[in-house]
Design a protein around this motif. Structure first.
Motif, short mmCIF file in Angstrom:
data_model
loop_
_atom_site.label_atom_id
_atom_site.label_comp_id
_atom_site.label_asym_id
_atom_site.label_seq_id
_atom_site.Cartn_x
_atom_site.Cartn_y
_atom_site.Cartn_z
N ASN A 68 -17.11 -4.95 -14.53
CA ASN A 68 -16.41 -4.51 -13.32
C ASN A 68 -15.23 -5.41 -13.00
N THR A 69 -15.45 -6.70 -13.17
CA THR A 69 -14.38 -7.67 -12.90
C THR A 69 -13.22 -7.48 -13.88
N GLN A 70 -13.54 -7.30 -15.16
CA GLN A 70 -12.49 -7.09 -16.16
C GLN A 70 -11.68 -5.84 -15.84
N ALA A 71 -12.38 -4.76 -15.51
CA ALA A 71 -11.69 -3.50 -15.23
C ALA A 71 -10.77 -3.63 -14.03
N THR A 72 -11.25 -4.30 -12.98
CA THR A 72 -10.44 -4.46 -11.77
C THR A 72 -9.24 -5.37 -12.02
N LEU A 73 -9.47 -6.43 -12.76
CA LEU A 73 -8.39 -7.38 -13.04
C LEU A 73 -7.31 -6.74 -13.91
N ARG A 74 -7.72 -5.98 -14.90
CA ARG A 74 -6.73 -5.27 -15.74
C ARG A 74 -5.90 -4.31 -14.89
N ALA A 75 -6.58 -3.58 -14.01
CA ALA A 75 -5.87 -2.62 -13.16
C ALA A 75 -4.88 -3.33 -12.24
N LEU A 76 -5.29 -4.45 -11.68
CA LEU A 76 -4.40 -5.20 -10.80
C LEU A 76 -3.16 -5.68 -11.55
N VAL B 210 1.21 -4.39 -7.06
CA VAL B 210 0.59 -4.28 -5.73
C VAL B 210 -0.06 -2.90 -5.64
N THR B 211 -1.34 -2.87 -5.27
CA THR B 211 -2.04 -1.58 -5.20
C THR B 211 -3.13 -1.62 -4.14
N THR B 212 -3.68 -0.45 -3.85
CA THR B 212 -4.66 -0.32 -2.78
C THR B 212 -6.08 -0.24 -3.33
N LEU B 213 -7.04 -0.40 -2.42
CA LEU B 213 -8.45 -0.25 -2.80
C LEU B 213 -8.71 1.14 -3.38
N THR B 214 -8.14 2.14 -2.74
CA THR B 214 -8.35 3.51 -3.20
C THR B 214 -7.82 3.70 -4.61
N GLY C 144 -0.54 5.93 10.48
CA GLY C 144 -1.96 5.76 10.69
C GLY C 144 -2.43 4.37 10.30
N ARG C 145 -3.73 4.26 10.03
CA ARG C 145 -4.31 2.97 9.67
C ARG C 145 -3.81 2.55 8.29
N PRO C 146 -3.17 1.39 8.19
CA PRO C 146 -2.59 0.98 6.90
C PRO C 146 -3.68 0.66 5.88
N ALA C 147 -3.43 1.04 4.63
CA ALA C 147 -4.37 0.74 3.55
C ALA C 147 -4.26 -0.73 3.16
N ARG C 148 -5.41 -1.31 2.83
CA ARG C 148 -5.41 -2.69 2.35
C ARG C 148 -4.82 -2.72 0.94
N ARG C 149 -3.94 -3.70 0.73
CA ARG C 149 -3.26 -3.78 -0.55
C ARG C 149 -3.49 -5.16 -1.17
N PHE C 150 -3.58 -5.15 -2.51
CA PHE C 150 -3.91 -6.39 -3.21
C PHE C 150 -2.99 -6.56 -4.42
N ALA C 151 -2.87 -7.81 -4.85
CA ALA C 151 -2.04 -8.12 -6.03
C ALA C 151 -2.66 -9.27 -6.80
N PHE C 152 -2.48 -9.24 -8.10
CA PHE C 152 -2.89 -10.36 -8.95
C PHE C 152 -1.98 -11.55 -8.69
#
Length: 361
Positions: A12-20, A25-29, A66-74
């Motif tokens: 799961n960590t590998q998949a998420t890190l690759r996607a990031l 910059v991307t959202t949880l969704t 509306g409610r802003p989406a949480r965004r994340f970046a590597f």
């Protein structure tokens, strides 16, 4: 059961890190959609990566309704890697972040007659100066990869160097690792230059590649299927060891007519003595290059090194001679990075280690 759970977390960590890393910059969704993981799982992985300092939360998009989406970046600045070209006359260092973006470089001259300890000390000073001037703690350098002339085995030790005094037997990888207390790696200079061109230079579109380093000395690196081919002892591509090829003396003969830049400039202007000198050099280069072409049948030949600055002045006679020597001549192009290829290839080698052994990708 505990082992299975640990493996699932790792996947799961590998998949998420690759996607990031691929998304920026991307959202949880968006992360959930790419990875196929639930929102809860993605949040848990991001929390863990945040604790390691590898991920940051980005402020919400001010223009969203509306409610802003949480965004994340590597966090590409969580760590750094260094590529070092330890040459006969220069030391060149490139400092890059975890995305491979070069953020600083440092260059120093070194005497060709310098002893091995003097050359190593110059390389260490230049590497440390590069990191210090960029303003990062030395502990944030996660890997250092050095390239050098000669045969380098899989452990990073120079097993044979006929050019640099006292260089045979130097454990270059071990020395490089001690500079920052991190993983040290080392390889032949032409190998690293080939790696750089395939990564982000002239050879991105090719899989089977011959890279010819053309300068005061000539050497070659080989990629097959996009992977470095080092051979059993690290000596793949050392065609110049065969004296009949003429690579050993080719560069010296060219400079008998003046500095390389002067000779190439004069040849470009049509001055016959310079044209003849460049043609003779191109012939010698073509003999060794054709042997590699006939053995490997590559998609592409890249000409790099200091003399690559001559461009078509060198390529035109080289292609002509290759036509005479080869059954089928592949595309022949000039390096994107010139004499910076070796250090950049070191960045790629160091980054490969970090991605595999630290980030777990």
């Amino acid at each position: 059961m505990l082992g299975d759970a640990s493996l699932v977390r790792k996947v799961n960590t590998q998949a998420t890190l690759r996607a990031l890393r691929s998304e920026g910059v991307t959202t949880l969704t968006r992360l959930g959609r790419i990875t196929g993981l639930s929102r809860q799982t993605v949040e848990a992985v991001l929390d863990e990566l945040g604790e390691r300092g590898w991920v940051r939360e980005v402020p919400p998009d001010g223009g969203a309704m509306g409610r802003p989406a949480r965004r994340f970046a590597f966090r590409a600045d969580a760590g750094y890697v260094l590529g070092v070209d330890v040459g006969a006359n220069k030391i060149l260092v490139s400092l890059a972040d975890l995305n491979g973006q070069v953020v600083a470089s440092e260059r120093a001259l070194v005497e060709e007659t310098a002893s091995a300890p003097e050359r190593l000390a110059a390389a260490e000073r230049t590497a440390l100066a590069c990191a210090d001037r960029f303003g990062i703690a030395r502990s944030r350098v996660w890997a250092v990869a050095a390239g050098t002339v000669g045969i380098v085995d899989r452990s990073g030790r120079v097993t044979l160097s006929l050019v640099l005094p006292g260089w045979t037997g130097v454990d270059l990888a071990a020395h490089a690792g001690r500079w920052f207390g991190c993983k040290g790696l080392a390889d032949n200079d032409a190998n690293l230059a080939a790696l750089a061109e395939h990564w982000c230079g002239s050879a991105q579109h090719a899989q089977d590649i011959v890279y010819v380093l053309a300068g005061r000395r000539a050497g070659a690196g080989i990629l097959i299927g996009g992977r470095l081919h080092r051979g059993r002892s690290g000596g793949a591509g050392e065609i110049g060891a065969l004296r009949q090829v003429g690579w050993e003396d080719a560069g010296r003969a060219l400079t008998e007519k003046g500095s390389p830049d002067e000779v190439f400039a004069a040849a470009g202007a049509g001055e016959q003595p310079a044209v003849d000198a460049v043609d003779s050099f191109a012939w010698n280069l073509a003999v060794g290059t054709s042997a590699l072409i006939l053995a490997i049948d590559p998609d592409l030949v890249v000409i790099g090194g200091g003399y690559a600055r001559a461009g078509e002045v060198l390529l035109a006679p080289l292609r002509r001679h290759l036509d005479d020597l080869c059954l089928s001549v592949p595309e022949v192009v000039i390096s994107t990075f010139g004499d910076e290829s070796v250090a950049l290839g070191g960045v790629r080698l160091a980054l490969d280690h970090v991605e595999r052994e630290v980030l777990g990708l």
